[in-house]
Every structure is written in C-alpha cells, then in structure tokens.
Design an enzyme around this catalytic site. Structure first.
Site, short mmCIF file in Angstrom:
data_model
loop_
_atom_site.label_atom_id
_atom_site.label_comp_id
_atom_site.label_asym_id
_atom_site.label_seq_id
_atom_site.Cartn_x
_atom_site.Cartn_y
_atom_site.Cartn_z
N ASP A 285 -5.38 4.34 0.47
CA ASP A 285 -5.61 2.97 0.00
C ASP A 285 -5.90 1.98 1.13
O ASP A 285 -6.29 0.84 0.86
CB ASP A 285 -4.40 2.46 -0.78
CG ASP A 285 -4.28 3.07 -2.17
OD1 ASP A 285 -5.21 3.79 -2.59
OD2 ASP A 285 -3.26 2.82 -2.83
N LYS B 119 -1.67 -5.60 -3.94
CA LYS B 119 -2.84 -4.95 -4.51
C LYS B 119 -2.60 -4.66 -6.00
O LYS B 119 -1.52 -4.23 -6.39
CB LYS B 119 -3.13 -3.65 -3.75
CG LYS B 119 -4.26 -2.79 -4.31
CD LYS B 119 -3.80 -1.75 -5.31
CE LYS B 119 -2.81 -0.77 -4.75
NZ LYS B 119 -2.33 0.20 -5.82
#
Length: 292
Positions: A138, A9
C-alpha cells in the site's frame, strides 16, 4: 523541522482476486485520503533516530524501533541513495493500529516524502515507487494524497476520476484486525476467485452517482472481518443510519468503517454520535475531492 501528514487511507471499494507467485493478492481498489491522520516530523541529525508519541503509540513502543515501518523507510532511503546524513524522526501516532486505514503504510510514505525534502533528494517517480513497494503493497499509493486507482498488489496506480467535495466519518469500534487472518479466511472460501474488476465511474461525479457506485461495489474482506468481530457490522449499521451518510463500509481488512458525506457538519455530527457509543471516531475532508 519538516512535518508530513500520514493521512488515513480509505478503500472506497476493495475487490480481491487470487494469490500471485509473490504471495500477494491481485486487487482493484480506489484509495481516498482524509486530511487528518498520523504526523511524521524530521529534523537534521548525525544519526537516524525515531521517537514515537501520540494516543496510539503504546503498542508501537513495545516493538523494536528497527522493525517500525518509519525506521525501515528511513534506512532504505538512506541506503539506496547513499545519503550520509541522519535525521531525528518523530512519529505522532493518532490513528488506531491494525485498523484498515493504512497507518503503517501511510507513515512509511510520509517518512519518504519528509526525508527527501530534508536531504534534498529528487528521485524519479518510478524509482521512488519501487522503493515504496519494497516497504509494503500500500505504500506507493500513499505517496500521493490524491485519490488513486490501485491494481496489481498495489504497484499499478492510476489517477482516479474527479469526485465531488466529500467529507468522511471514520469509526473504529476498538477491535484490532490483523490483515493476515482476514486474507486467509477469504482464501479458504475463495480458492479460485475471479479476476478483480473496476466499476464504471462514468456517473460517479455527484452524490447520487457515488451512491450508485457504492451499490455496485464492495469490500471483499468485510464479511470475513465481521465474522471475527461482529461489532464491525454494528458500526456499519449505526454509521449508515446517520443523517446525510452514504452507505457505510469497512476499509481495508478492518476494523475501521467509514461513511461519506457532502457536508462537513453532517460528518462532524456523525463522529460525535459515534464517540458517544464509546468508539473512536474522526471526521475530515478528503484530499483531492472537489478540487481539495
């Protein structure tokens, strides 16, 4: 066997606000995902088990497996859906740990995706997102591989504007950067930060627009991570100087930094040069950019 990628990410920007009642921070961010990362594999089994392998597996093997986010995700999904089956889960840990590229969160999200397929589950999106958020702020954004605008503490998601074809070079200078101390340093210096804002994306469809977008945004945690590990600033400077690189930036709470490129060859060349510095580096294309 079913395999799911747990991609690296990247926070194109990370604007951080104040602490909420739940002790999480308000933030605004754009998450991008590389087409490389950890891999979670699942196979039918009577019980739930987890095996961990890969170049960055050693620290995880020292911790109780029940604390690993992969196992926690599997247990949560099993419990919340009443599934009686188990699974033999394997985590191939290819990304550095505590590095700001969402490794644990992406692993948890990949586990949910893989087990839903293995167990034949079709959860409504809001329910799946709630389960993901219970695992970590997240994790909901990591369920999808597409670029996503993230708000709140990670629970509010919105499709990101279309981006041009992009490649990324990720560089980690070998420094673990736990999230907690970085956020605490930010809080100490910013007791009442302004509410975080998203930038104007209207001109971000080309490389020039992306350069302007980077100039108009920031990672609010970068100065505090770099104060703990000055090598982060060195990595940013060296990566920014590579041919074809847009200005480099730290991802998440560090210590991994990244630069975007509009050509695969330029990203690969940058990764080769960064490895020659003795640093870990990865080049990859971005999911969801340019129709990827």
């Amino acid at each position: 066997m079913i395999a799911a990628i747990a991609p690296a990410k990247i926070n194109l920007y990370l604007h951080v606000g104040g602490v909420r009642r739940d002790r999480l921070h308000e933030l605004k961010s754009l998450f991008l995902f590389a087409d490389a990362g950890d891999v979670v594999s699942v196979e039918p089994a009577r019980d739930l088990t987890l095996a961990i392998a890969g170049p960055f597996s050693t620290p995880l093997l020292k911790e109780p497996l029940e604390r690993n986010l992969v196992m926690r995700a599997a247990r949560l999904l099993q419990r919340e859906t009443g599934v009686g089956a188990g699974a033999r889960i394997t985590l191939d840990k290819r990304l550095p740990i505590a590095s700001g590229v969402g490794g644990g969160s992406a692993d948890a999200a990949a586990t949910l995706r893989a087990l839903m397929k293995l167990w034949g589950l079709d959860l409504p999106a809001p329910r799946l997102a709630a389960l993901a958020f219970a695992l970590g702020a997240d994790v909901p954004a990591c369920l999808s591989l597409a670029p996503v605008l993230v708000a709140g503490a990670g629970e509010r998601l919105q499709r990101a504007p279309k981006l041009p074809p992009l490649w990324v070079c990720l560089v980690n200078p070998g420094v673990a950067m736990p999230t907690g101390p970085v956020f605490r340093a930010f809080d100490a210096e910013n007791p009442a930060p302004a509410p975080p804002q998203d930038p104007d994306f209207s001109g971000a469809r080309g490389i020039g627009g992306l350069r302007a977008l980077l100039a108009a945004t920031r990672n609010d945690l970068e100065p505090y991570a770099a104060a703990r590990a000055p090598v982060i600033a060195q990595a940013i400077a060296r990566l920014s100087a590579q041919p074809g690189a847009l200005p480099a930036r730290m991802s998440g709470s560090g210590a991994t930094v990244f630069a975007l490129f509009n050509a695969r060859s330029a990203a690969a060349r940058a990764a080769t040069i960064m490895r020659a510095q003795g640093w870990w580096a990865l080049d990859a294309q971005l999911f969801g950019a340019g129709g990827r």
